[in-house]
Design an enzyme around this catalytic site. Structure first.
Site, PDB file in Angstrom:
ATOM      1  CG  ASN A  30       8.493   5.098  -0.005  1.00 50.39           C
ATOM      2  OD1 ASN A  30       8.176   5.747   0.973  1.00 50.39           O
ATOM      3  ND2 ASN A  30       7.839   5.189  -1.171  1.00 50.39           N
TER       4      ASN A  30
ATOM      5  N   GLY B 124       0.794  -1.226   0.000  1.00 50.30           N
ATOM      6  CA  GLY B 124       0.000   0.000   0.000  1.00 50.30           C
ATOM      7  C   GLY B 124       0.821   1.267   0.000  1.00 50.30           C
ATOM      8  CG  HIS B 125       3.784   3.977   1.939  1.00 47.53           C
ATOM      9  ND1 HIS B 125       5.109   4.353   1.923  1.00 47.53           N
ATOM     10  CD2 HIS B 125       3.092   5.089   2.245  1.00 47.53           C
ATOM     11  CE1 HIS B 125       5.213   5.634   2.238  1.00 47.53           C
ATOM     12  NE2 HIS B 125       4.004   6.097   2.449  1.00 47.53           N
ATOM     13  CG  PHE B 126       3.055   4.594  -2.719  1.00 50.81           C
ATOM     14  CD1 PHE B 126       1.727   4.901  -2.466  1.00 50.81           C
ATOM     15  CD2 PHE B 126       4.038   5.368  -2.125  1.00 50.81           C
ATOM     16  CE1 PHE B 126       1.387   5.984  -1.656  1.00 50.81           C
ATOM     17  CE2 PHE B 126       3.704   6.441  -1.306  1.00 50.81           C
ATOM     18  CZ  PHE B 126       2.377   6.758  -1.066  1.00 50.81           C
TER      19      PHE B 126
END
Length: 162
Positions: free
Chosen positions: A62, A55-57
């Site tokens: 990262n 989800g990041h990303f």
């Protein structure tokens, strides 16, 4: 806890005994150097399998800022929670100040966190931590953390009714 040429080191089992974070928010893999009541050096290895990377990303994974701050504070609280009289106690943030993000942290990076305890009085710990990837500064912050079980001992008592 094991002695490694002087300062103490903690493996994951020792860390779990000292502080209350558990999966998925226990972020420190080990403490490689510890001087109880003074300082700690922690290690966190980030792999692509971390729960937050999708989800990041997904196109450029990262480490989120809140995860970076949590690795700092988890190392910091071990400067005092490693002491027998505080082992396993809950902690609460009072403040986080002067946060600086200096580089992106990506899967495959190993974070070295250096934390120092400036003071610990009446259940209030004050100190700071900074992290590095390959000796390059990554993140830093200053903390004030409360230990409620100790702090409560110093709160004024309500007067008794006559």
């Amino acid at each position: 806890m094991s002695m490694v040429n002087g300062p103490v080191a903690l493996d994951i089992k020792d860390i779990i005994q000292c502080q209350r974070n558990r999966y998925p928010v226990l972020l420190i893999d080990k403490i490689v150097e510890l001087q109880p009541g003074e300082r700690a050096t922690g290690i966190k290895r980030f792999t692509y399998n971390e729960w937050f990377f999708p989800g990041h990303f997904d196109d450029e994974p990262n480490v989120p800022g809140f995860v970076q701050i949590e690795t700092l504070v988890q190392t910091f609280i071990l400067t005092f929670l490693c002491k027998e009289e505080y082992k396993g106690m809950k902690t609460n943030f009072v403040s986080i100040n002067n946060i600086r993000f200096k580089r992106k942290i990506v899967p495959g990076d190993t974070l070295r966190i250096e934390a120092s305890l400036k003071s610990f009085k009446r259940g209030i710990a004050i100190g700071s931590a900074e992290s590095f990837v390959d000796d390059e500064p990554a993140c830093s912050a200053e903390f004030v953390v409360a230990v409620p079980d100790i702090l409560d001992q110093f709160k004024p008592k309500a007067p008794r009714e006559a």
